[in-house]
Design a protein around this motif. Structure first.
Motif, short mmCIF file in Angstrom:
data_model
loop_
_atom_site.label_atom_id
_atom_site.label_comp_id
_atom_site.label_asym_id
_atom_site.label_seq_id
_atom_site.Cartn_x
_atom_site.Cartn_y
_atom_site.Cartn_z
N VAL A 243 -3.64 0.31 136.58
CA VAL A 243 -4.32 1.18 135.63
C VAL A 243 -3.30 1.92 134.76
N LEU A 244 -3.68 2.18 133.51
CA LEU A 244 -2.85 2.92 132.56
C LEU A 244 -3.66 4.10 132.04
N THR A 245 -3.02 5.26 131.88
CA THR A 245 -3.62 6.39 131.20
C THR A 245 -2.68 6.85 130.10
N TYR A 246 -3.25 7.19 128.91
CA TYR A 246 -2.39 7.39 127.74
C TYR A 246 -3.11 8.29 126.73
N ASN A 247 -2.57 9.48 126.50
CA ASN A 247 -3.01 10.32 125.40
C ASN A 247 -2.28 9.84 124.15
N LEU A 248 -3.03 9.41 123.15
CA LEU A 248 -2.45 8.69 122.01
C LEU A 248 -2.00 9.58 120.85
N PHE A 249 -2.27 10.91 120.93
CA PHE A 249 -1.79 11.81 119.87
C PHE A 249 -2.25 11.29 118.51
N TRP A 250 -3.55 10.97 118.41
CA TRP A 250 -4.06 10.17 117.31
C TRP A 250 -3.81 10.77 115.93
N TRP A 251 -4.07 12.08 115.82
CA TRP A 251 -3.96 12.70 114.50
C TRP A 251 -2.57 12.52 113.92
N GLY B 79 2.77 4.06 113.83
CA GLY B 79 4.19 3.92 114.16
C GLY B 79 4.61 2.50 114.46
N SER B 80 4.19 1.56 113.59
CA SER B 80 4.51 0.14 113.78
C SER B 80 4.07 -0.35 115.16
N ARG B 81 2.80 -0.03 115.48
CA ARG B 81 2.19 -0.44 116.77
C ARG B 81 2.94 0.13 117.98
N SER B 82 3.40 1.35 117.85
CA SER B 82 4.17 1.96 118.94
C SER B 82 3.41 1.95 120.26
N ALA B 83 2.15 2.40 120.25
CA ALA B 83 1.36 2.43 121.49
C ALA B 83 1.04 1.02 121.98
N GLY B 84 0.71 0.13 121.04
CA GLY B 84 0.41 -1.25 121.41
C GLY B 84 1.60 -1.95 122.04
N ALA C 207 4.24 5.03 137.71
CA ALA C 207 5.40 4.93 136.81
C ALA C 207 5.14 5.74 135.55
N ASN C 208 6.18 6.39 135.06
CA ASN C 208 6.14 7.08 133.77
C ASN C 208 6.69 6.10 132.73
N LEU C 209 5.87 5.77 131.73
CA LEU C 209 6.21 4.71 130.79
C LEU C 209 6.77 5.23 129.47
N GLY C 210 6.83 6.54 129.30
CA GLY C 210 7.35 7.10 128.07
C GLY C 210 6.26 7.25 127.01
N PRO C 211 6.63 7.80 125.83
CA PRO C 211 5.63 8.13 124.81
C PRO C 211 5.24 6.98 123.89
N SER D 64 3.66 9.12 121.02
CA SER D 64 2.76 10.20 121.38
C SER D 64 3.56 11.44 121.79
N ASP D 65 2.86 12.57 121.91
CA ASP D 65 3.50 13.75 122.49
C ASP D 65 3.30 13.78 124.00
N HIS D 66 2.62 12.77 124.54
CA HIS D 66 2.47 12.59 125.99
C HIS D 66 3.15 11.29 126.40
N ASP D 67 3.50 11.20 127.66
CA ASP D 67 3.96 9.94 128.24
C ASP D 67 2.77 9.16 128.78
N ALA D 68 2.77 7.86 128.57
CA ALA D 68 1.80 7.00 129.24
C ALA D 68 2.19 6.89 130.72
N LEU D 69 1.19 6.83 131.58
CA LEU D 69 1.42 6.67 133.02
C LEU D 69 0.69 5.43 133.50
#
Length: 349
Positions: free
Chosen positions: A122-130, A139-144, A326-330, A337-342
């Motif tokens: 499972v992945l959880t991710y605040n995407l900092f959308w605004w 950001g050139s598909r940064s989250a993707g 695991a902490n996957l970074g922003p 993002s301003d959050h790290d994906a976990l």
């Protein structure tokens, strides 16, 4: 003007919500916008702006769910205890306080209730959308890129997104970057969404429920939890997955923020998850480990992994122990993002 008026109305209704033992400990702004005094500016809110593909959100007293996709022979739902003591009494979020001994820590796989064996990532991710998407075009598909490059050999099964105005934008970015599998995404309203791998899992039920509300001075609106109940197509394992974005200010307590939010989340789980389900709860809870929100959840579920941003407000809970987190970074690239994906990998057996 309307948003500022709504913030004042919320203040009057909630009665200066900080009545629990908590006080705000982190001046996190939902949009990263501050004035000269360092206070959050309540300008436009991504939750209020999101109008496409909304689901119907109601309180748990009148539940929502989609049509059941399959007939099962599951054990009954867990059930939430009815008690005389109420939290947030008189408010829309009022909820029964469960007995101290009641919890959601019974893992059906280790207690012999279920004989299924499977691995779930499972992945959880605040995407900092605004910022990431509206200001920098993704950001050139940064989250993707982050999602695709961290799925590993077995791939993800479940994903939870917060601050997500377009669930298919981020999913299509991840697929374009190499994410494997066939996916379905569920809108939870309030810029909240989840996704599951539909070539591995079939839907048994799903829904969304409002479980909390921001307090003054950072009022953006109510907060929901979106959930789905799934059955593994290969071995029959059933999983109840729920994703949440918590009320602001960070670690605030009282009214519809602190323990009331925690109890409402657990009530949704208990009234929809079955006794033979693996339960996974993820999200940006906007609450640090020392907050009443997380202390309450941790006393009644297993907290398997937490992030570090904003004092550690991103968490993963379960009814089963032993997940590998695991902490996957922003993100991947200059913008993120301003959050790290976990992520967390569960072995249910």
């Amino acid at each position: 003007m309307m948003l500022r008026f709504a913030a004042v109305c919320s203040l009057l209704v909630q009665g200066f919500a900080a009545t629990d033992s908590e006080t705000p400990t982190n001046n996190k702004c939902e949009h990263g916008l501050t004035n000269e005094a360092g206070q959050c500016q309540i300008q436009q809110d991504h939750m209020m702006l999101q109008t496409k593909n909304k689901v119907h959100i109601v309180s748990d007293k009148s539940k929502t769910s989609t049509a059941t996709a399959a007939t099962t022979k599951d054990l009954p739902v867990i059930g939430y205890p009815n008690t005389a003591e109420m939290k947030a009494a008189g408010l829309w979020c009022a909820v029964e306080t469960p007995p101290p001994e009641w919890n959601l820590k019974a893992c059906p796989f280790t207690e012999g209730i279920s004989t299924a064996k499977t691995s779930v990532k499972v992945l959880t991710y605040n995407l900092f959308w605004w910022n990431l998407f509206n200001q920098h075009g993704g950001g050139s598909r940064s989250a993707g890129k982050l999602i695709a490059r961290t799925e590993g050999d077995d791939g993800y099964d479940l994903m939870g997104f917060q601050e997500c105005d377009d669930r298919w934008r981020v999913m299509n970015d991840a697929i374009a970057e190499g994410l494997t599998g066939e996916w379905e995404a569920v809108d939870g309203g309030h810029a909240l969404a989840l996704a599951y791998r539909k070539d591995r899992w079939e839907v048994l039920d799903s829904g969304a429920t409002e479980v909390g509300e921001d307090s003054y001075p950072q009022w953006y609106g109510k907060r929901s939890a979106v959930w789905v109940r799934l059955r593994h197509k290969a071995d029959g394992t059933t999983v109840f997955y729920i994703n949440h974005h918590g009320p602001l200010p960070v670690s605030w307590g009282g009214a519809c923020t602190g323990r009331a939010t925690a109890y409402n989340i657990m009530k949704v789980i208990a009234n929809h998850a079955h006794k033979d389900d693996g339960i996974i709860l993820t999200g940006d809870f906007n609450a640090e480990p020392s907050s009443t929100r997380i202390e309450e959840l941790s006393s009644r579920m297993h907290k398997v992994y937490s992030g570090t941003k904003f004092g550690g407000v991103d968490h993963i809970f379960s009814n089963c122990e032993g997940a590998v987190g695991a902490n996957l970074g922003p993100g991947r690239g200059f913008w993120g993002s301003d959050h790290d994906a976990l992520s967390a990998t569960f072995t249910f057996r």
